[in-house]
Write an enzyme that holds these catalytic residues in place. Structure first.
Site, mmCIF file in Angstrom:
data_model
loop_
_atom_site.group_PDB
_atom_site.id
_atom_site.type_symbol
_atom_site.label_atom_id
_atom_site.label_comp_id
_atom_site.label_asym_id
_atom_site.label_seq_id
_atom_site.Cartn_x
_atom_site.Cartn_y
_atom_site.Cartn_z
ATOM 1 C CD GLU A 254 -19.509 0.601 -13.722
ATOM 2 O OE1 GLU A 254 -18.423 1.249 -12.663
ATOM 3 O OE2 GLU A 254 -20.294 1.306 -14.474
ATOM 4 C CB CYS B 33 -12.936 7.035 -14.772
ATOM 5 S SG CYS B 33 -14.476 5.891 -15.275
ATOM 6 C CG HIS C 10 -21.396 7.063 -4.234
ATOM 7 N ND1 HIS C 10 -21.165 7.988 -5.112
ATOM 8 C CD2 HIS C 10 -20.883 5.640 -4.402
ATOM 9 C CE1 HIS C 10 -20.909 6.796 -6.250
ATOM 10 N NE2 HIS C 10 -20.408 5.405 -5.799
ATOM 11 C CG ASP D 34 -18.701 -0.572 -9.704
ATOM 12 O OD1 ASP D 34 -18.951 -0.947 -8.643
ATOM 13 O OD2 ASP D 34 -19.358 0.845 -10.116
HETATM 14 C C1 PEP Z 1 -16.299 3.195 -11.243
HETATM 15 O O1 PEP Z 1 -16.724 2.537 -10.447
HETATM 16 O O2 PEP Z 1 -15.262 2.690 -11.083
HETATM 17 C C2 PEP Z 1 -16.736 4.632 -11.213
HETATM 18 C C3 PEP Z 1 -15.704 5.188 -11.608
HETATM 19 O O3 PEP Z 1 -17.700 4.351 -11.340
HETATM 20 P P1 PEP Z 1 -18.867 4.775 -9.819
HETATM 21 O O4 PEP Z 1 -17.801 4.942 -8.499
HETATM 22 O O5 PEP Z 1 -19.303 6.332 -9.788
HETATM 23 O O6 PEP Z 1 -19.449 4.217 -9.370
HETATM 24 MG MG MG Z 2 -19.081 2.118 -11.114
#
Ligand code: PEP
Ligand code: MG
Length: 588
Positions: A437, A508, A191, A461
């Protein structure tokens, strides 16, 4: 001195280091005089009092809003803080070694860490995490820079250096114009990395022990493209990096000029380039770069940066404002995705042996109906907002693993809709979708399609689960690579199955923003992409330089390659041939 880490957010910055968590730095200074020693002991006692006051306030807040069981953790921390053995250890170290309180905390932390490192007992390991939290809290109250704020650095661009950047730091960072980020831990989809990219801040993660080599106020260069950090640079390298910095900024501005042009391939096929955002603050950038809407609103930041549990009314207000401020009022709101690397103290979420495989996301939300229903109800009501053009609101559920979960989610949405009708509250139309994911859902995707209005692939993920390599652990970041043969095959299957069924599909994860990932996905037939806003201009530029036929051929060739290295090299060559001016903005 040059250090290498993981390149996670492109760009170059020459600035001054600002070390969060100074407790991880060995302060080694000259021994203190008698008078200074007394001051240090006094400062330590004050820090203990302040930290205790913090913990009591946190306990009260969480106990009243969630429950006393969930708040118990803060009592446990207070007990550590007042533990006579711990206090004695710190004070004794200050006096015996004539060192600062910060130095003594550093020493005590190291001592406990090596002591606990030998234990296999999970309970004891958790106690170490608690002790670490307490020491970091104390250290925050002792740090001069944290007290005075970054202004103490003389207005130079600020490079935050931290062990790890937690989502809850987002607030602190918001206020102090961070120009670069370097962390000891975390990989490209951690993050910290996502935060950096969404703000267009150059960042390098996974630079081991950097906090031992740098202190607040030192000159530092971050090259987020190559994953390089330069400490105490000589004048020649500083000049060279400044030149690169100017070039990067210039190229970014140049590309951002395409914001009003449609996103289209060279053969005129329309694409949808959406933004990933963490809150209202990111929407300004999304608009500035010409995003067609928001493809992922990570609502956990609303919870993480909120001082307490946001009520239904507060959430409704937030979602309504988000819909109003989003380009074309087109937004995909993802329900709370907590767990994994993001924890919220007031949800009582404690350390697990395998947090990414554990109680996260909808798994946790199902057991907290008081939060979950509030959130769903707030989104349904926010969708009633009047806009021109009419709002297109999508509600998306993360981490869906089995079909039964999707059935349960749909039933939950229906229940919330019925409740709102019975209460006479206005609600708007909302499309229901899932994030794919988890490999189990990706492989079994056709069974889910009748239950969803749309699909969004969460490659961050999906890749970590497919490759069995933690997305936050720099030691395995060479494995956690989206451009790997196995990942390509799964993505190909997923996209093809959705397209054949006529189900809208988007991606995404961070992969959509990297030019190589973008080109490949375009070739696999994807037409909707959601990425950190700062990547939209360059992918729009790249799209304009390639036909869908060329991209399809490239994807086909990439699917035939045997190793990740071959795939990455091949795609880099294709980009170089098609559109060399996006290269400087890519990450290694
Ligand atoms: C992902 O897992 O690709 C995603 C977009 O969600 P996050 O990065 O918030 O887990
Ligand atoms: Mg994710």
């Amino acid at each position: 001195m040059l250090r290498r880490g993981v390149a996670v957010s492109p760009g170059v910055v020459v600035g001054v280091a600002y070390c969060i968590h100074e407790v991880f730095v060995d302060p080694r200074g000259k021994p203190l005089e008698e008078q200074e020693l007394l001051q240090e002991l006094e400062a330590f006692d004050q820090a203990v009092e302040k930290a205790a006051a913090d913990l009591r306030a946190l306990y009260d807040k969480v106990a009243s809003q969630v429950g006393s069981q969930e708040a118990e953790i803060f009592h446990a921390h207070e007990a550590i803080l007042h533990d006579p053995a711990f206090l004695h250890k710190v004070r004794e170290h200050i006096t015996q070694h004539r060192t600062t309180a910060q130095g003594a905390l550093h020493h005590v932390l190291n001592e406990y860490t090596s002591l606990f490192a030998r234990t296999k007992d999970d309970f004891l390991k958790e106690r170490l995490a608690d002790l670490r939290d307490v020491i970091v809290r104390l250290s925050g109250h002792l740090s001069q820079v944290i007290k005075q704020g970054p202004a103490a650095l003389g207005g130079e661009p600020l490079v935050v250096v931290a062990d790890e950047l937690l989502p809850s730091h987002a607030i602190t960072l918001g206020g102090c114009e961070v120009s670069g980020i370097v962390t000891q831990r975390g990989g490209p989809t951690s993050h910290a990395a996502i935060l950096a990219r969404s703000r267009g801040i150059p960042a390098v993660t996974g630079v081991r022990d950097i906090l031992r080599q740098v202190k607040t106020g030192d000159r530092i260069i971050v090259d987020g493209r190559e994953g390089v950090v330069v400490l105490a640079p000589d004048p020649e390298s500083e000049a060279a990096y400044r030149k690169l910095q100017r070039e990067f900024v210039h190229r970014q501005h140049q590309l951002a000029e395409n914001r009003d042009q449609p996103a289209r391939t060279a053969d005129g096929v329309e694409l949808e380039l959406l933004a990933n955002v963490n809150g209202l603050g990111d929407l300004e950038q999304a608009r500035a770069v010409g995003a067609a809407g928001v493809g992922l609103y990570r609502t956990e930041y609303l919870f993480l940066t909120h001082p307490s549990v946001p009520s239904e009314a507060e959430q409704l207000e937030n979602y309504r404002r988000m819909i109003l401020a989003t380009p074309r009022h087109r937004i995909t709101i993802r329900t709370l995705d907590i767990g994994g690397d993001k924890t919220i103290p007031y949800l009582g979420h404690r350390g697990e042996a395998n947090p990414f495989l554990g109680w996260r996301s909808i798994r946790l939300s199902f057991e907290h109906p008081e939060f979950f229903q509030k959130q769903i109800r707030a989104v349904l009501q926010a969708a009633a907002v009047q806009t021109n053009p009419p709002a297109c609101v999508q509600l998306m559920f993360p981490m869906v693993t089995i079909v039964e979960e999707m059935q349960r989610l749909r039933a939950l949405v229906r229940r919330c809709q019925r409740q709102l009708r019975a209460e006479g509250k206005e609600q708007g139309p909302v499309q229901i979708g899932m994030m794919v994911e988890v490999p189990a859902a990706a492989i079994n995707i056709d069974a889910f399609l009748p239950l969803v209005d749309f699909v969004s692939i969460g490659s961050n993920d999906l890749v970590q689960y497919l490759m069995a390599a933690d997305r936050d652990n720099p030691k395995v970041s060479h494995l956690c690579q989206p451009l790997s043969p196995a990942v390509l095959r799964v993505l190909h299957h997923l996209i093809r199955t959705c397209l054949r069924a006529g189900k809208p599909v988007s991606l995404c994860g961070e992969m959509a923003g990297s030019p190589r990932g973008f080109l490949l996905l375009l070739g696999m037939g994807l037409r909707s992409f959601s990425m950190s806003p700062s990547f939209i201009p360059l992918n729009k530029r790249l799209a304009s330089a390639v036909t869908t036929g060329q991209a399809a051929q490239i994807a086909q060739r990439a699917l035939e390659l045997r190793t990740g290295r071959q795939i990455r090299r091949f795609l880099a060559q294709q980009i170089h041939a098609l559109c060399p001016d996006v290269e400087i903005l890519d990450v290694e």
